[in-house]
Design a protein around this motif. Structure first.
Motif, PDB file in Angstrom:
ATOM      1  N   GLY A  74       9.225  -1.589  19.459  1.00 38.00           N
ATOM      2  CA  GLY A  74       9.391  -3.000  19.783  1.00 38.00           C
ATOM      3  C   GLY A  74       8.153  -3.838  19.622  1.00 38.00           C
ATOM      4  N   PHE A  75       7.022  -3.225  19.300  1.00 34.79           N
ATOM      5  CA  PHE A  75       5.784  -3.977  19.158  1.00 34.79           C
ATOM      6  C   PHE A  75       4.791  -3.197  18.302  1.00 34.79           C
ATOM      7  CE2 PHE A  75       5.158  -1.147  22.693  1.00 34.79           C
ATOM      8  CZ  PHE A  75       3.826  -0.763  22.626  1.00 34.79           C
ATOM      9  N   VAL A  76       3.759  -3.909  17.862  1.00 36.80           N
ATOM     10  CA  VAL A  76       2.652  -3.305  17.119  1.00 36.80           C
ATOM     11  C   VAL A  76       1.448  -3.253  18.052  1.00 36.80           C
ATOM     12  CG1 VAL A  76       1.122  -3.527  15.136  1.00 36.80           C
ATOM     13  CG2 VAL A  76       3.523  -4.217  14.941  1.00 36.80           C
ATOM     14  N   PRO A  77       0.806  -2.095  18.206  1.00 36.33           N
ATOM     15  CA  PRO A  77      -0.299  -1.996  19.152  1.00 36.33           C
ATOM     16  C   PRO A  77      -1.558  -2.687  18.646  1.00 36.33           C
ATOM     17  CG  PRO A  77      -0.078   0.063  17.943  1.00 36.33           C
ATOM     18  CD  PRO A  77       1.070  -0.809  17.518  1.00 36.33           C
ATOM     19  N   GLY A  78      -2.214  -3.437  19.540  1.00 41.11           N
ATOM     20  CA  GLY A  78      -3.488  -4.051  19.222  1.00 41.11           C
ATOM     21  C   GLY A  78      -4.633  -3.106  19.540  1.00 41.11           C
ATOM     22  N   LYS A  79      -5.851  -3.537  19.237  1.00 38.60           N
ATOM     23  CA  LYS A  79      -7.026  -2.680  19.439  1.00 38.60           C
ATOM     24  C   LYS A  79      -7.202  -2.312  20.914  1.00 38.60           C
ATOM     25  CE  LYS A  79     -11.995  -2.365  18.463  1.00 38.60           C
ATOM     26  NZ  LYS A  79     -12.332  -1.848  19.792  1.00 38.60           N
ATOM     27  N   ALA A  80      -6.995  -3.271  21.820  1.00 38.93           N
ATOM     28  CA  ALA A  80      -7.194  -2.998  23.246  1.00 38.93           C
ATOM     29  C   ALA A  80      -6.262  -1.894  23.733  1.00 38.93           C
ATOM     30  CB  ALA A  80      -6.973  -4.272  24.056  1.00 38.93           C
ATOM     31  N   MET A  81      -5.019  -1.921  23.246  1.00 41.74           N
ATOM     32  CA  MET A  81      -4.078  -0.902  23.685  1.00 41.74           C
ATOM     33  C   MET A  81      -4.424   0.467  23.109  1.00 41.74           C
ATOM     34  SD  MET A  81       0.066  -0.868  23.521  1.00 41.74           S
ATOM     35  CE  MET A  81       0.036  -2.475  24.308  1.00 41.74           C
ATOM     36  N   ILE A  82      -4.763   0.496  21.829  1.00 38.81           N
ATOM     37  CA  ILE A  82      -5.114   1.771  21.201  1.00 38.81           C
ATOM     38  C   ILE A  82      -6.331   2.380  21.888  1.00 38.81           C
ATOM     39  CG2 ILE A  82      -5.958   2.847  19.090  1.00 38.81           C
ATOM     40  CD1 ILE A  82      -4.261   0.853  17.526  1.00 38.81           C
ATOM     41  N   ASP A  83      -7.340   1.547  22.150  1.00 37.67           N
ATOM     42  CA  ASP A  83      -8.552   2.048  22.821  1.00 37.67           C
ATOM     43  C   ASP A  83      -8.244   2.552  24.224  1.00 37.67           C
ATOM     44  OD1 ASP A  83     -10.009   1.436  20.584  1.00 37.67           O
ATOM     45  OD2 ASP A  83     -10.853  -0.431  21.394  1.00 37.67           O
ATOM     46  N   ALA A  84      -7.356   1.828  24.945  1.00 37.57           N
ATOM     47  CA  ALA A  84      -7.030   2.201  26.329  1.00 37.57           C
ATOM     48  C   ALA A  84      -6.406   3.582  26.402  1.00 37.57           C
ATOM     49  CB  ALA A  84      -6.104   1.165  26.942  1.00 37.57           C
ATOM     50  N   TRP A  85      -5.567   3.930  25.426  1.00 40.25           N
ATOM     51  CA  TRP A  85      -4.911   5.237  25.433  1.00 40.25           C
ATOM     52  C   TRP A  85      -5.736   6.302  24.713  1.00 40.25           C
ATOM     53  CZ3 TRP A  85      -0.665   6.778  28.098  1.00 40.25           C
ATOM     54  CH2 TRP A  85       0.074   5.762  28.727  1.00 40.25           C
ATOM     55  N   LYS A  86      -6.516   5.885  23.742  1.00 41.82           N
ATOM     56  CA  LYS A  86      -7.287   6.854  22.961  1.00 41.82           C
ATOM     57  C   LYS A  86      -8.421   7.459  23.780  1.00 41.82           C
ATOM     58  CE  LYS A  86      -9.753   7.364  18.564  1.00 41.82           C
ATOM     59  NZ  LYS A  86     -10.195   6.665  17.322  1.00 41.82           N
ATOM     60  N   HIS A  87      -9.047   6.654  24.613  1.00 45.27           N
ATOM     61  CA  HIS A  87     -10.201   7.143  25.376  1.00 45.27           C
ATOM     62  C   HIS A  87      -9.840   8.320  26.299  1.00 45.27           C
ATOM     63  CE1 HIS A  87     -14.073   7.050  27.363  1.00 45.27           C
ATOM     64  NE2 HIS A  87     -13.458   6.953  28.547  1.00 45.27           N
ATOM     65  N   PRO A  88      -8.774   8.221  27.120  1.00 46.66           N
ATOM     66  CA  PRO A  88      -8.407   9.369  27.966  1.00 46.66           C
ATOM     67  C   PRO A  88      -8.023  10.602  27.147  1.00 46.66           C
ATOM     68  CG  PRO A  88      -7.333   7.373  28.730  1.00 46.66           C
ATOM     69  CD  PRO A  88      -7.922   7.048  27.397  1.00 46.66           C
ATOM     70  N   ILE A  89      -7.354  10.375  26.011  1.00 46.13           N
ATOM     71  CA  ILE A  89      -6.946  11.508  25.180  1.00 46.13           C
ATOM     72  C   ILE A  89      -8.160  12.194  24.574  1.00 46.13           C
ATOM     73  CG2 ILE A  89      -5.692  12.136  23.074  1.00 46.13           C
ATOM     74  CD1 ILE A  89      -3.693   9.898  23.797  1.00 46.13           C
ATOM     75  N   THR A  90      -9.146  11.407  24.178  1.00 47.49           N
ATOM     76  CA  THR A  90     -10.393  11.981  23.657  1.00 47.49           C
ATOM     77  C   THR A  90     -11.080  12.827  24.704  1.00 47.49           C
ATOM     78  OG1 THR A  90     -10.665  10.076  22.178  1.00 47.49           O
ATOM     79  CG2 THR A  90     -12.605  11.431  22.585  1.00 47.49           C
TER      80      THR A  90
END
Length: 443
Positions: A407-423
């Motif tokens: 339903g949406f395209v992720p922006g940089k803030a969202m990608i960073d928010a989820w990528k950091h914990p996964i890293t």
């Protein structure tokens, strides 16, 4: 002439397979409630062996009413039968009412009558269950499903899914227990509790929960759309009481009541209120946590809305930032319907901004959920009768984390928010944007 072989002449493993197949075929047709036997129950009359085998299917889920309690106690004297039961559905029927009262709330006298019925029925049921011992039941314990309604609560109209709608009286006439006369013994056989039907006041629910000593799973409604002092206090008392009376709960599911016929003023936005502070504190003991509009996700996850990402070391500057050390599953659903009594925003632009903040905040919060394996965040926006879905699903298994977005395209803030914990978890990270809608907004 060769005699027809008996089923008892078959090997034990073959007989068990036959019983299992017959039981699975009729699983949806059984319901024991002290009345006429269901289709599968007839097999139990073939022999003693068949009786014991088919009771494993017919007695898994039992429906009990106040009128059938005596019969229920007689049938389940046997520890063998008690060990089969997985779910007890205790159904309390309120007084009937004529159809012309479908849209009217109960009068004061009718509310008192409903309170008397429920209070007395629960007291009788709990007293009957004191004859059960934890050693009689499955090691997993029993699920208690409390259903309270009137036979007239189902309207003649059908909803979109083909099920009957609920009358206005059922939606607006809430239940409460008489806490002054209620006397429930402590019970240690129930590991799960769910309440459906008429909405019950949170403090009345808490009175029941406080008597279930080994409760692990709790699924109840929580009122959400009133700023009246009494209702706000009910919510506060409920969540504060959970910390005292539900120490063993590991799975928590909170649901909103059915939409009100007459909208009321929304509760104030107070993310640091006692309610949200205590709910954040209680949720830290959960392995699974889910909620819908009864909780505003933006207020619940407000510690993660702004500022630097919280550290896993939790320094003094982050003492108020919760750590969900046990949480494995998270399910969040919020609506922005732009009409009462749901979470409201003035226009679609602000609704999308709110959705983006929530999705980012939960991504940042996942850093404080080291055991998280599955998360689903659904945000709905209704604009000009058009329903938009924004769904984020997170799965982390076997060294691989996948983020699925719809339903949406992720922006940089969202990608960073989820990528950091996964890293931080040192696993592979993959993002899949489902669908190919060129009009999908960037969040």
């Amino acid at each position: 002439m060769v005699a027809t072989p008996s089923i008892n002449s078959l090997p034990y493993e073959v007989r068990q397979t036959i019983y299992s197949l017959l039981g699975q075929h009729h699983t949806n047709s059984y319901r024991w409630h002290g009345g006429p036997t269901s289709t599968i129950a007839h097999y139990a009359t073939v022999s003693r062996e068949w009786q014991e085998e088919f009771e494993r299917f017919t007695f898994r889920e039992i429906r009990v009413t106040p009128n059938s309690l005596k019969c229920f106690a007689h049938v389940f004297k046997s520890p063998r039968r008690r060990a089969i039961v997985q779910t007890l559905r205790f159904h309390i029927s309120l007084d009937t009412y004529p159809s012309y009262l479908d849209g009217e709330q109960e009068t004061s006298a009718e509310r008192r009558r409903s309170t008397e019925i429920v209070t007395e029925a629960l007291g009788t049921f709990f007293q009957a269950m004191t004859h059960w011992r934890k050693t009689d039941t499955s090691p997993l314990g029993l699920d208690l499903h409390l259903l309270v309604d009137s036979p007239n609560d189902s309207a003649t109209l059908l909803g979109r899914n083909g099920t009957p709608l609920v009358t206005g009286r059922a939606m607006t006439s809430h239940l409460k227990l008489n806490l002054e006369t209620l006397s429930l013994p402590l019970i240690d056989i129930f590991s799960g509790f769910r309440c459906t039907g008429r909405h019950m006041q949170p403090t009345s629910l808490l009175a029941i929960v406080s008597k279930l000593q080994m409760l692990e799973y709790l699924d109840v409604e929580l009122n959400h759309d009133s700023a009246r002092k009494r209702d706000v206090q009910q919510r506060n008392n409920f969540v504060i009481g959970l910390e005292q009376y539900a120490e063993t709960v590991r799975v928590l599911s909170l649901r909103r009541p059915s939409p009100m016929i007459t909208p009321s003023t929304a509760p104030p936005k107070e993310p640091w209120s006692d309610f949200y502070a205590h709910l954040r504190a209680f949720s830290r003991q959960c392995e699974s946590f889910e909620f819908d509009d009864c909780i505003d996700a933006a207020q619940f996850f407000v510690p993660f809305m702004a500022g630097p990402l919280p550290s896993n070391e939790s320094p003094k500057s982050h003492q108020e930032v919760p750590l969900w050390a046990r949480l494995k599953r998270l399910n969040v659903r919020n609506s922005y319907m732009m009409k009462e009594p749901y979470l409201r925003v003035p226009n679609r632009v602000e609704a999308l901004a709110h959705v983006q903040k929530v999705l980012v905040a939960i991504g940042r919060a996942s850093l404080r959920m080291p055991e998280l394996q599955f998360a689903r965040v659904c945000q709905y926006v209704l604009n000009d009768d058009q329903l938009e879905w924004f769904v984020l699903t997170y799965e982390c298994y076997a060294g691989r984390a996948v983020l699925r977005l719809r339903g949406f395209v992720p922006g940089k803030a969202m990608i960073d928010a989820w990528k950091h914990p996964i890293t931080e978890k040192r696993v592979e990270f993959h993002i899949h944007v489902e669908g190919n809608d060129s009009n999908a907004p960037e969040l």
